[in-house]
Enzyme design. Structure first.
Site, PDB file in Angstrom:
ATOM      1  N   LEU A  88       0.843  -1.203   0.000  1.00 41.42           N
ATOM      2  CA  LEU A  88       0.000   0.000   0.000  1.00 41.42           C
ATOM      3  C   LEU A  88       0.876   1.250   0.000  1.00 41.42           C
ATOM      4  O   LEU A  88       1.648   1.479   0.931  1.00 41.42           O
ATOM      5  CB  LEU A  88      -0.930   0.011   1.216  1.00 41.42           C
ATOM      6  CG  LEU A  88      -1.873  -1.189   1.356  1.00 41.42           C
ATOM      7  CD1 LEU A  88      -2.908  -0.920   2.454  1.00 41.42           C
ATOM      8  CD2 LEU A  88      -2.562  -1.528   0.042  1.00 41.42           C
ATOM      9  N   ARG A  91       2.526  15.140   6.139  1.00 44.73           N
ATOM     10  CA  ARG A  91       3.323  15.542   7.305  1.00 44.73           C
ATOM     11  C   ARG A  91       4.830  15.553   7.041  1.00 44.73           C
ATOM     12  O   ARG A  91       5.609  15.998   7.880  1.00 44.73           O
ATOM     13  CB  ARG A  91       2.994  14.643   8.502  1.00 44.73           C
ATOM     14  CG  ARG A  91       1.636  15.002   9.107  1.00 44.73           C
ATOM     15  CD  ARG A  91       1.494  14.437  10.488  1.00 44.73           C
ATOM     16  NE  ARG A  91       1.175  13.025  10.459  1.00 44.73           N
ATOM     17  CZ  ARG A  91       1.471  12.173  11.442  1.00 44.73           C
ATOM     18  NH1 ARG A  91       2.120  12.598  12.521  1.00 44.73           N
ATOM     19  NH2 ARG A  91       1.143  10.904  11.336  1.00 44.73           N
ATOM     20  N   THR A 101      -7.622   1.362   4.499  1.00 42.35           N
ATOM     21  CA  THR A 101      -6.642   0.344   4.120  1.00 42.35           C
ATOM     22  C   THR A 101      -7.286  -0.868   3.427  1.00 42.35           C
ATOM     23  O   THR A 101      -6.678  -1.434   2.511  1.00 42.35           O
ATOM     24  CB  THR A 101      -5.816  -0.106   5.344  1.00 42.35           C
ATOM     25  OG1 THR A 101      -6.694  -0.281   6.467  1.00 42.35           O
ATOM     26  CG2 THR A 101      -4.779   0.938   5.721  1.00 42.35           C
ATOM     27  N   ASN A 131       6.065   9.020   9.009  1.00 42.87           N
ATOM     28  CA  ASN A 131       5.118  10.075   8.647  1.00 42.87           C
ATOM     29  C   ASN A 131       5.780  11.439   8.601  1.00 42.87           C
ATOM     30  O   ASN A 131       5.269  12.357   7.982  1.00 42.87           O
ATOM     31  CB  ASN A 131       3.977  10.128   9.667  1.00 42.87           C
ATOM     32  CG  ASN A 131       3.223   8.809   9.730  1.00 42.87           C
ATOM     33  OD1 ASN A 131       2.735   8.333   8.719  1.00 42.87           O
ATOM     34  ND2 ASN A 131       3.173   8.210  10.895  1.00 42.87           N
ATOM     35  N   ALA A 190      51.254  16.171  -6.876  1.00 41.61           N
ATOM     36  CA  ALA A 190      50.287  17.044  -6.206  1.00 41.61           C
ATOM     37  C   ALA A 190      49.770  18.111  -7.166  1.00 41.61           C
ATOM     38  O   ALA A 190      50.538  18.672  -7.941  1.00 41.61           O
ATOM     39  CB  ALA A 190      50.953  17.711  -5.006  1.00 41.61           C
ATOM     40  N   TYR A 206      36.941  18.913 -19.566  1.00 40.46           N
ATOM     41  CA  TYR A 206      35.720  19.552 -20.047  1.00 40.46           C
ATOM     42  C   TYR A 206      36.080  20.831 -20.781  1.00 40.46           C
ATOM     43  O   TYR A 206      36.784  21.685 -20.253  1.00 40.46           O
ATOM     44  CB  TYR A 206      34.834  19.850 -18.834  1.00 40.46           C
ATOM     45  CG  TYR A 206      33.462  20.378 -19.145  1.00 40.46           C
ATOM     46  CD1 TYR A 206      32.635  19.718 -20.051  1.00 40.46           C
ATOM     47  CD2 TYR A 206      32.982  21.529 -18.521  1.00 40.46           C
ATOM     48  CE1 TYR A 206      31.360  20.203 -20.324  1.00 40.46           C
ATOM     49  CE2 TYR A 206      31.707  22.017 -18.789  1.00 40.46           C
ATOM     50  CZ  TYR A 206      30.903  21.348 -19.686  1.00 40.46           C
ATOM     51  OH  TYR A 206      29.644  21.817 -19.964  1.00 40.46           O
TER      52      TYR A 206
HETATM   53  C1  UD1 Z   1      -2.979   1.501  10.384  1.00 37.45           C
HETATM   54  C2  UD1 Z   1      -3.827   0.410  11.043  1.00 37.45           C
HETATM   55  C3  UD1 Z   1      -3.537   0.406  12.547  1.00 37.45           C
HETATM   56  C4  UD1 Z   1      -2.050   0.153  12.781  1.00 37.45           C
HETATM   57  C5  UD1 Z   1      -1.211   1.179  12.031  1.00 37.45           C
HETATM   58  C6  UD1 Z   1       0.231   0.789  12.094  1.00 37.45           C
HETATM   59  C7  UD1 Z   1      -5.879   0.262   9.747  1.00 37.45           C
HETATM   60  C8  UD1 Z   1      -7.313   0.619   9.668  1.00 37.45           C
HETATM   61  N1  UD1 Z   1      -5.218   0.700  10.801  1.00 37.45           N
HETATM   62  O1  UD1 Z   1      -3.414   2.723  10.920  1.00 37.45           O
HETATM   63  O2  UD1 Z   1      -4.277  -0.633  13.183  1.00 37.45           O
HETATM   64  O3  UD1 Z   1      -1.766   0.187  14.159  1.00 37.45           O
HETATM   65  O4  UD1 Z   1      -1.585   1.252  10.637  1.00 37.45           O
HETATM   66  O5  UD1 Z   1       1.035   1.802  11.555  1.00 37.45           O
HETATM   67  O6  UD1 Z   1      -5.396  -0.424   8.867  1.00 37.45           O
HETATM   68  N2  UD1 Z   1      -3.351   3.652   2.693  1.00 37.45           N
HETATM   69  C9  UD1 Z   1      -3.748   3.641   1.380  1.00 37.45           C
HETATM   70  N3  UD1 Z   1      -4.999   4.006   1.059  1.00 37.45           N
HETATM   71  C10 UD1 Z   1      -5.915   4.353   2.015  1.00 37.45           C
HETATM   72  C11 UD1 Z   1      -5.499   4.377   3.361  1.00 37.45           C
HETATM   73  C12 UD1 Z   1      -4.216   4.010   3.662  1.00 37.45           C
HETATM   74  O7  UD1 Z   1      -2.954   3.314   0.485  1.00 37.45           O
HETATM   75  O8  UD1 Z   1      -7.059   4.665   1.647  1.00 37.45           O
HETATM   76  C13 UD1 Z   1      -1.976   3.273   3.014  1.00 37.45           C
HETATM   77  C14 UD1 Z   1      -1.150   4.430   3.542  1.00 37.45           C
HETATM   78  O9  UD1 Z   1      -0.435   5.041   2.513  1.00 37.45           O
HETATM   79  C15 UD1 Z   1      -0.206   3.733   4.504  1.00 37.45           C
HETATM   80  C16 UD1 Z   1      -1.007   2.549   5.013  1.00 37.45           C
HETATM   81  O10 UD1 Z   1      -2.035   2.335   4.058  1.00 37.45           O
HETATM   82  O11 UD1 Z   1       0.950   3.252   3.846  1.00 37.45           O
HETATM   83  C17 UD1 Z   1      -1.592   2.766   6.397  1.00 37.45           C
HETATM   84  O12 UD1 Z   1      -2.503   3.844   6.383  1.00 37.45           O
HETATM   85  P1  UD1 Z   1      -2.612   4.854   7.580  1.00 37.45           P
HETATM   86  O13 UD1 Z   1      -3.679   5.810   7.277  1.00 37.45           O
HETATM   87  O14 UD1 Z   1      -1.282   5.379   7.912  1.00 37.45           O
HETATM   88  O15 UD1 Z   1      -3.126   3.884   8.744  1.00 37.45           O
HETATM   89  P2  UD1 Z   1      -3.037   4.166  10.293  1.00 37.45           P
HETATM   90  O16 UD1 Z   1      -4.120   5.075  10.681  1.00 37.45           O
HETATM   91  O17 UD1 Z   1      -1.661   4.519  10.676  1.00 37.45           O
HETATM   92 CA    CA Z   2       0.224   5.240   9.656  1.00 41.16          CA
END
Ligand code: UD1
Ligand code: CA
Length: 449
Positions: free
Chosen positions: A11, A18, A83, A229, A365, A372
């Protein structure tokens, strides 16, 4: 038993606001590789297919995936709705089926192949869902792993958790393994009725349980699942990675008395009995052969250092620098796109670019290869056992033959045949008594001598 097949979904659709950077978060680098590449690197040894989920308009991220792993498929998640929603963006890949489906986050670059194997092991042992857990020093913001004995019963996101659940320190690291036979059916039943109105991948645990399937948590240490982040978190993860790389180099027989001051890249290759003095920086693509010494404050990238060679202190090796056996490159010497033959020495204050230097040559030296002309680069060739006097400018294209001498301070614009002497400087003029006369005239209040 036939080996289990695997599909890994990476993902990478997050924006990473941030980081306060115009670059997509997963393209930030540490140890010479993007965060995304580090994750792919951990995934590749598992074998199997890889699908990356990227955000709309993130062409650079797609390009990085293809560059690192041409056979990976890219899918675009058009809206960022959680996710689980992101994993389903790769539905065509899921539909094709695999025994094991792994979900990893592209912003978690310290994940190790070994750990991913352990998660797959849990699937092989009969679990439908295996989650990577860790005990968090500060659990705020993480999903909590709700366990009953050995069994994992649910993951509760911070925003949806009760006060009691928030006290749980066992947290979701974000990496999940799903048994392929039930993965798609589980993912498609995940809804968005929660505090963030998102499709949470973490709901897969409760759904599997409701179907009478097994879910387990596999524990690892917090360092491995550090998500990035912010720039500060990037620096912290980079420091952890450096420690890993330095330990691996020490284990391989490299001597570093102050390893904490040495910066390595993920692909740095240091042979046994290499010595690296304090404060050396290795950029990408450097190989150092047995017994070579890299002295303090040197910077190397795209370079090969031969057996027993010495580099530095304060040397710079740029891409295409190839040093043969026992070459000596000393202080304030820069080498670029040049082959330097065995035992040749350039000990002080030189620039050697786009050159081929033979064996046993001495580069005095202040020697500069003027490669160039403002428009194009030209090559300099220096033969075996040639001697280049100090402060010479070799204006390329130019060849200095084997065993030839170049007098100090020469500007060499024409080829020098083997075993000859070239002196290319104005003849010295001596005016005897001139200085004395000058002083006398000044004393008398007159002008010049
Ligand atoms: C997620 C987990 C949480 C865990 C934490 C660990 C879920 C719902 N929660 O939370 O339990 O403790 O990671 O770091 O899974 N992403 C997408 N598309 C989306 C949303 C997210 O590609 O629509 C990707 C983000 O780029 C990232 C990853 O998924 O790489 C995690 O997403 P993020 O929003 O950071 O999840 P957390 O809230 O940190
Ligand atoms: Ca995260």
């Amino acid at each position: 038993m036939t080996e289990r097949t695997c599909l890994t979904v990476v993902l990478a659709a997050g924006e990473g606001t941030r980081m306060r950077s115009s670059r997509p978060k997963v393209l930030h680098a540490m140890a010479g590789r993007t965060l995304l590449q580090h994750v792919l690197e951990a995934v590749v040894p598992l074998g199997g297919r890889v699908a990356a989920v990227i955000g709309p308009g993130m062409d650079a991220v797609g390009g990085n995936v293809r560059a690192a792993l041409p056979q990976a498929e890219c899918f675009v998640q058009t809206e960022r709705r959680g996710t689980a929603h992101a994993v389903l963006a790769a539905k065509p890949a899921l539909t094709r089926g695999a025994d094991d489906v792994l979900v990893v986050f592209a912003d978690t670059p310290l994940i190790r192949t070994e750990t991913l194997r352990r998660l797959r092991g849990a699937l092989a042992d009969g679990a439908a869902v295996a989650v990577l857990g860790f005990h968090a020093a500060d659990p705020a913001g993480y999903g909590r792993l709700i366990c009953e004995g050995e069994a994992l019963v649910a993951i509760r996101e911070e925003k949806d958790a009760s006060a009691a659940e928030r006290k749980v320190a066992f947290c979701n690291g974000g990496v999940m393994a799903l048994a392929g036979r039930s993965a798609l059916a589980i993912l498609e039943r995940i809804g968005d009725r929660n505090a963030k109105k998102e499709f949470y991948l973490t709901d897969a645990v409760a759904i599997a349980r409701a179907d009478g399937l097994k879910a387990v948590a596999i524990e690892t240490d917090e360092d491995e699942i550090r998500g990035i982040n912010t720039q500060a978190q990037l620096a912290e993860a980079a420091a952890i990675l450096q420690t890993r790389l330095r330990m691996a180099a020490l284990d391989a027989g490299v001597t570093m008395v102050a390893p904490e001051t040495v910066q390595l890249c993920a692909d740095t290759q240091l042979a046994r009995d290499v010595t690296v003095e304090p404060y050396v920086v290795f950029g990408p693509d450097v190989t150092v052969e047995e017994g070579a010494t890299i002295r303090s404050f040197s910077h190397l990238e795209g370079a090969r250092v031969g057996r027993g060679a010495t580099v530095g202190p304060y040397a710079r090796l740029r891409p295409g620098a190839k040093l043969g056996e026992k070459v000596r490159i000393g202080n304030f010497v820069e080498v670029k796109a040049s082959d330097i033959g065995a035992r040749t020495a350039a000990n002080h204050l030189s620039y050697i670019g786009d050159s081929t230097v033979g064996e046993g040559a001495n580069i005095g030296a202040g020697t500069i290869t003027c490669n160039y002309d403002g428009a194009e680069k030209h090559r300099t060739e220096i033969g075996n056992n040639a001697f280049i006097g100090s402060n010479s400018a070799l204006v390329a294209p130019v060849k200095i033959g084997d065993g030839a001498y170049v007098g100090s301070g020469s500007v060499v614009t024409r080829d020098v045949p083997a075993d000859s002497l070239a002196v290319g400087r104005a003849r010295q003029v001596v005016k005897e008594g001139w200085a004395e006369r000058l002083r006398e005239m000044k004393a008398q209040g007159k002008g010049r001598a």
